[in-house]
Scaffold this motif. Structure first.
Motif, PDB file in Angstrom:
ATOM      1  N   ASP A 167      69.196  22.418  -2.466  1.00 30.37           N
ATOM      2  CA  ASP A 167      68.415  23.592  -2.847  1.00 30.37           C
ATOM      3  C   ASP A 167      66.978  23.519  -2.339  1.00 30.37           C
ATOM      4  OD1 ASP A 167      68.273  26.062  -3.943  1.00 30.37           O
ATOM      5  OD2 ASP A 167      67.574  25.359  -5.894  1.00 30.37           O
ATOM      6  N   SER A 168      66.710  22.617  -1.424  1.00 33.69           N
ATOM      7  CA  SER A 168      65.332  22.465  -0.957  1.00 33.69           C
ATOM      8  C   SER A 168      65.270  22.505   0.565  1.00 33.69           C
ATOM      9  CB  SER A 168      64.763  21.143  -1.470  1.00 33.69           C
ATOM     10  OG  SER A 168      63.487  20.951  -0.922  1.00 33.69           O
ATOM     11  N   PRO A 169      65.241  23.714   1.128  1.00 28.95           N
ATOM     12  CA  PRO A 169      65.182  23.828   2.594  1.00 28.95           C
ATOM     13  C   PRO A 169      63.976  23.081   3.163  1.00 28.95           C
ATOM     14  CG  PRO A 169      65.461  25.982   1.577  1.00 28.95           C
ATOM     15  CD  PRO A 169      65.216  25.023   0.469  1.00 28.95           C
ATOM     16  N   TYR A 170      62.955  22.951   2.327  1.00 29.20           N
ATOM     17  CA  TYR A 170      61.763  22.243   2.777  1.00 29.20           C
ATOM     18  C   TYR A 170      62.093  20.793   3.105  1.00 29.20           C
ATOM     19  CZ  TYR A 170      57.489  19.549   2.005  1.00 29.20           C
ATOM     20  OH  TYR A 170      56.472  18.665   2.105  1.00 29.20           O
ATOM     21  N   MET A 171      62.804  20.124   2.192  1.00 29.70           N
ATOM     22  CA  MET A 171      63.199  18.745   2.467  1.00 29.70           C
ATOM     23  C   MET A 171      64.196  18.682   3.617  1.00 29.70           C
ATOM     24  SD  MET A 171      61.543  16.625   0.655  1.00 29.70           S
ATOM     25  CE  MET A 171      62.462  15.086   0.718  1.00 29.70           C
TER      26      MET A 171
END
Lengths: 411, 331, 291
Positions: free
Chosen positions: B31-35
């Motif tokens: 759920d974390s496209p940033y990571m």
């Protein structure tokens, strides 16, 4: 096992990062993302814009915030690089879960970040990035009819319109026959040169040549000699502040004396330009997007408050853009009636029609662009060491000095 | 788990664990496209670092201009799209090949040089390319760059593509180094004249090393174009941000080791990002201002105290750590 | 004709400035056998020292040489002693470790400057900043001329030091053959430390005379690092005369290239000459001058 420990630590981090957006309370501050170059070679502009955002935030929150809730800006440093800017925009959207991004300084970074915002369908209010294509849906595989699918909005005029105020000055007062264009080899420079060439031809001014140089050049004399060989009436320069100063200094040394030196905004309006160019900055004319003496409500007040808080020479148009972007953000959020979803904010942005210290803001469509705030631009001139607004005439606070006797001015 | 023996190389059980982890960990961050974005960058730097490592770490040809191949790969993907609308995805095939051709041509010049002259020669060629690509607007659109709206919003497809490329790079280096060619590479690195004297066609093997190295660098460039959707000459031909960082990735992880550049890539991306984001916003903001400073200090520290890099000096690090724990325990 | 002359004069003046940068680099490359990628950053530090002295104390940039040069000399000696020299004994696979160390040092210097002075542009203004001499139709900028004259003096001094003094002979010996020099009783460690200090002090001097002509920000360095090693290769490693010739050739080539071919390619001319020299004239101009 050690491996087990490491794995569980990673798992814990994953859980935190996956769900950290859920604990938001309805009474806490409303968080808005700001993308700016806070380190790296463009950091001085980023800093000026950040200061302006903070200044506006204080004012807004002191006046009661957004319907009782405080406004908070989350800054993300793009370091002046498109890939970092992209990652930063992504972080703002997915980690901080902001419903709106603003900021955007250099053209290439803003453009890369705009693509991210568009993909995530998060509204992005650009306030400085100026290449034209940022508000051209065509560049994002959309058409001008797709306003409801296009999430990019822009407060500042695109680079092709920076010189619109200048055009009338040239056609009505200076009436030059020929012009030579010098520009830095960046996206901002090449695009600006191209569009000024077009407007010059439209005004019937012959373009004798277009020449680029790389930023940080020490010796502009070869370039200037080539320009002066053609004896243009006007030399038009698109340069950042120190290149601008070097150009004028060396033009003076070589005795390059056209009827008028014209800068395309960017560096020519900054105090550092005068500080480094000295007498060579005298009587140079520049297009500008803003000036503190403009008869716009709040302009002078913003300028004075900025100096009061941060000292220094005071902000130029970059700061005013940021300050006004913050005010637009507050206005938009107030009109959201408590529903701060991305879609609702987008709707509120569409309906924006307000006055800011930077000028009126309303997002319109024309030509290939949509969601673009159409603005007039102004002309300033360095007169006796001070930057004066000289055009349009009805707003001017000084008389446009023309014709210019360079021998006297430069001594 | 057991080692898997393949025809050209073995996949040890540790490597199998690594491969599994590189699949599992990114999936945890679903759920974390940033990571996920960070993982993609790590993998991209694994490709660049490993490709540089083959040429520099194993063959002794220390390139200071790997941006040339990265950049040409990116433009090989971008230019056909800009001019004729051909999908940049073809770049994954053509990017590497274009880079090999360029590498061969530049090799004619730079392989005449040795040691620091080679380093400077490669640096100069990359800089010249950067200037040409910025000036020739009719061909490259100059500083306006090339824009492409990326195919997917979801990051996992990109991750697994660059993950596969990274694994292919690392294992191609491993396979090469297990082969006869690898032995020749090492002998060129240790003493080129001696290698020549015992009958090794040094020119040929330097070119082979160069070809494999540039192929992966060019492929990474093409991937960058596809994933970022925007390139300009200052970005992809950057001296500091590409060429030098590539070297630092190799140095920090360990020059002349198979997994060194991979470890270096993880450290480089994570350290930079941790500080830039002020430890994901947990630490005070001013920390983000010093991210470049911290990275510089890290480079100095590694070179001074871990000349072999984290992987190369792993035994030493473990030993020191044990001693330290022992000391603490006895107190 | 006028344009040719003006190009020549401009090129010569810029070339003089390049020459000082080049001499510093050529000494370091000659003796330490490393590419000093922190060269431009040391120039930047020296310029900040000069600027600070001018801004807060009103000291003339030319006078601040007497402060910036010793400060940089000791800073560079420390860098060389504690950061570069220890690497010589260290076993490492690549001999380029020292080069990469200079990259790290450069990064740290830039970031320190940025955290102290921010990224703002700085410049000094003096009474002579805008002074111009006119010889017929040729214009000569006074501060640039001072930089040029200064570089000539400095070069002469360096030449004397290297050719006529024991210290200079030791440096030259170390640059020709380190092992033989050690056998002759020269402490190569001391010489390398001193050379790095000396080379950096030269850049410091260049920084002080250059500031009135140019301007300053934390990232000003890299452009000049590249110029410096182009000159070094052009002139031949370790050759003072070569560095002067190299500096002048580069200055003139750039100026003529910019005048008659294209300003946009200005920075590429030097690099191109550099490659040609590397490949077709290894050893550079030193092959003709012999010193």
């Amino acid at each position: 096992m050690k491996l087990g420990k490491i794995l569980s630590a990673i798992l814990a981090l994953a859980i935190i990062l996956n769900f950290n957006g859920c604990s938001k309370k309805e009474t806490g501050p409303i968080k808005i993302g700001v993308l700016l170059p806070l380190t790296g070679s463009k950091a001085n502009f980023g800093e000026m814009e950040k200061n302006s955002f903070e200044l506006a935030k204080e004012k807004i929150n002191k006046a009661g915030g957004i319907n009782g809730r405080q406004l908070q800006f989350i800054y993300e440093d793009d370091t002046g690089k498109p890939d970092v800017g992209r990652a930063g925009a992504e972080k703002l959207i997915t980690v901080n879960k902001v419903p709106l991004i603003t900021g955007g300084y250099s053209s290439s970074v803003t453009f890369a970040a705009a693509a991210v915002a568009q993909q995530y369908k998060v509204p992005f209010l650009v306030n400085t990035g100026s290449v034209d294509k940022i508000t051209e849906p065509e560049a994002f595989n959309l058409t001008t009819k797709d306003g409801d699918k296009f999430y990019i909005y822009r407060l500042n005029p695109p680079v092709s319109e920076y010189a619109s105020g200048l055009e009338t000055l040239l056609s009505e007062v200076v009436k030059p026959k020929t012009v030579f264009i010098i520009h830095e080899s960046t996206a901002f420079g090449t695009k600006g040169a191209k569009s000024f060439k077009k407007s010059a031809e439209k005004l019937g001014i012959k373009v004798l040549g277009v020449q680029s140089y790389s930023e940080g050049t020490v010796d502009f004399k070869p370039l200037l000699m080539n320009v002066w060989k053609k004896r243009p009436d006007v030399i038009y320069m698109i340069s950042y502040v120190m290149d601008a100063a070097m150009l004028m200094k060396q033009a003076r040394e070589l005795g390059v004396k056209p009827k008028l030196f014209v800068g395309a905004g960017a560096g020519f309006t900054m105090p550092e330009f005068k500080a480094n160019a000295g007498p060579a900055s005298e009587r140079v004319v520049s297009a500008t997007l803003w000036h503190q003496t403009l008869p716009i409500k709040g302009a002078k007040e913003y300028f004075d408050n900025y100096i009061k808080k941060y000292g220094g020479n005071g902000p130029d148009y970059h700061g005013a853009e940021a300050y006004s972007a913050a005010l637009v953000v507050a206005d938009v959020l107030k009109r959201c009636n408590g529903d701060y979803s991305k879609e609702n904010i987008k709707k509120a942005l569409d309906a924006t029609d307000m006055m800011t210290p930077f000028g009126p803001v309303k997002f319109t469509s024309y030509g290939k662009k949509i969601h673009q705030n159409k603005m007039r631009t102004y002309v300033v001139q360095w007169i006796n060491g001070e930057l004066k607004l000289v055009w349009p005439k009805n707003l001017a606070n000084a008389k446009f000095e023309y014709p210019i006797n360079w021998n006297k001015v430069w001594k | 788990m057991k080692d898997i023996n393949l025809k050209f190389f073995t996949i040890t059980k540790y490597e199998q664990i690594i491969i599994l982890l590189t699949i599992i960990i990114p999936l945890l961050f679903y759920d974390s496209p940033y990571m996920q974005g960070l993982f993609i960058f790590i993998m991209m730097w694994v490709v660049l670092g490993s490709s540089w490592n083959l040429l520099a770490g194993y063959t002794g040809q220390v390139s200071f201009g790997h941006a040339a191949y990265f950049g040409i790969g990116a433009y090989a993907a971008g230019l056909p799209f800009m001019h004729w609308g051909i999908s940049p995805w073809w770049g994954l095939l053509t990017g590497g090949i274009t880079a090999v051709v360029l590498g061969y041509l530049l090799g004619i010049v730079v392989f005449k040089l040795r040691g620091p002259y080679f380093a400077l020669g490669t640096l100069a060629t990359a800089e010249i390319l950067r200037i040409i690509f910025g000036q020739e607007e009719w061909l490259t659109n100059g500083h306006n760059g090339i824009l492409y709206v990326t195919t997917w919003v979801d990051k996992y497809p990109y991750y697994f593509i660059i993950w596969a490329i990274a694994l292919a790079t690392v294992f191609s280096v491993k396979a090469l180094m297990k082969s006869k060619a690898g032995f020749y590479f090492l002998s060129i690195r240790e003493d080129e004249d001696a290698a020549k004297a015992i009958g090794i066609n040094t020119h040929k093997y330097k070119n082979i090393s160069m070809a494999v190295s540039t192929f992966w660098a060019g492929t990474a460039g093409a991937f960058y174009m596809i994933y970022m959707g925007f390139i300009d000459p200052e970005v992809v031909f950057a001296l500091h941000n590409i060429s030098i960082i590539t070297i630092l990735v190799g140095i920090i992880g360990g020059v002349g080791t198979i997994w060194g550049p991979a470890v270096g890539a993880i450290i480089m991306v994570l350290v930079q990002e941790l500080f830039r984001s002020a430890f994901f916003g947990l630490a005070p903001q001013w920390i983000s201002k010093v991210h470049a400073l911290v990275f510089g200090l890290l480079v100095i520290f590694v070179i001074l105290y871990m000349a072999g890099g984290v992987v190369g000096d792993w035994d030493l690090i473990v030993k020191k750590f044990r001693k330290f724990r022992l000391k603490k325990a006895t107190k | 004709m006028e344009m040719v002359l003006q190009s020549l004069v401009s090129g010569l003046l810029i070339g003089g400035l390049y020459a000082i940068l080049g001499i510093g680099m050529t000494l370091i490359m000659g003796v330490l056998k490393i590419i000093n990628l922190a060269h431009g950053q040391i120039l930047m530090v020296s310029m900040y020292i000069t600027w600070t002295l001018w801004y807060y104390l009103g000291i003339d940039p030319y006078l601040s040489i007497f402060i910036s040069v010793p400060v940089i000399f000791f800073l560079a000696e420390a860098i060389s002693k504690y950061l570069l020299n220890p690497l010589i004994e260290k076993e490492s696979i690549l001999p380029e470790n020292q080069v990469l160390m200079t990259v790290g040092i450069g990064m740290v210097l830039v970031e320190l400057a940025r955290s102290i002075f921010t990224s703002d542009y700085r410049s000094v203004r003096t009474a002579y900043s805008d002074k111009v001499w006119h010889l017929g139709k040729i214009s000569i900028s006074f501060p640039l001329f001072v930089a040029f004259a200064f570089s000539l003096v400095l070069t002469a001094a360096m030449f004397y030091l290297l050719m006529k003094t024991d210290l200079g002979r030791s440096i030259r010996a170390a640059s020709q053959d380190k092992i033989a020099a050690t056998l002759m009783g020269i402490s190569s460690e001391k010489i390398t430390i001193f050379t790095y200090g000396l080379g950096s002090a030269l850049i410091a001097a260049a920084g002080s005379v250059f500031l009135p002509v140019y301007y300053l920000y934390p990232d000003v360095g890299p452009l000049f690092t590249i110029k410096a090693f182009v000159i070094t290769i052009l002139g031949g490693m370790g050759s003072t005369i070569g560095a002067i010739a190299g500096g002048l050739v580069l200055g003139i080539a750039e100026t003529f290239g910019a005048t008659y071919i294209s300003q946009g390619y200005r920075d590429a001319f030097g690099l191109f000459i550099f490659l040609v020299v590397l490949v077709f004239l290894p050893g550079g101009l030193k092959r003709f001058t012999k010193v």
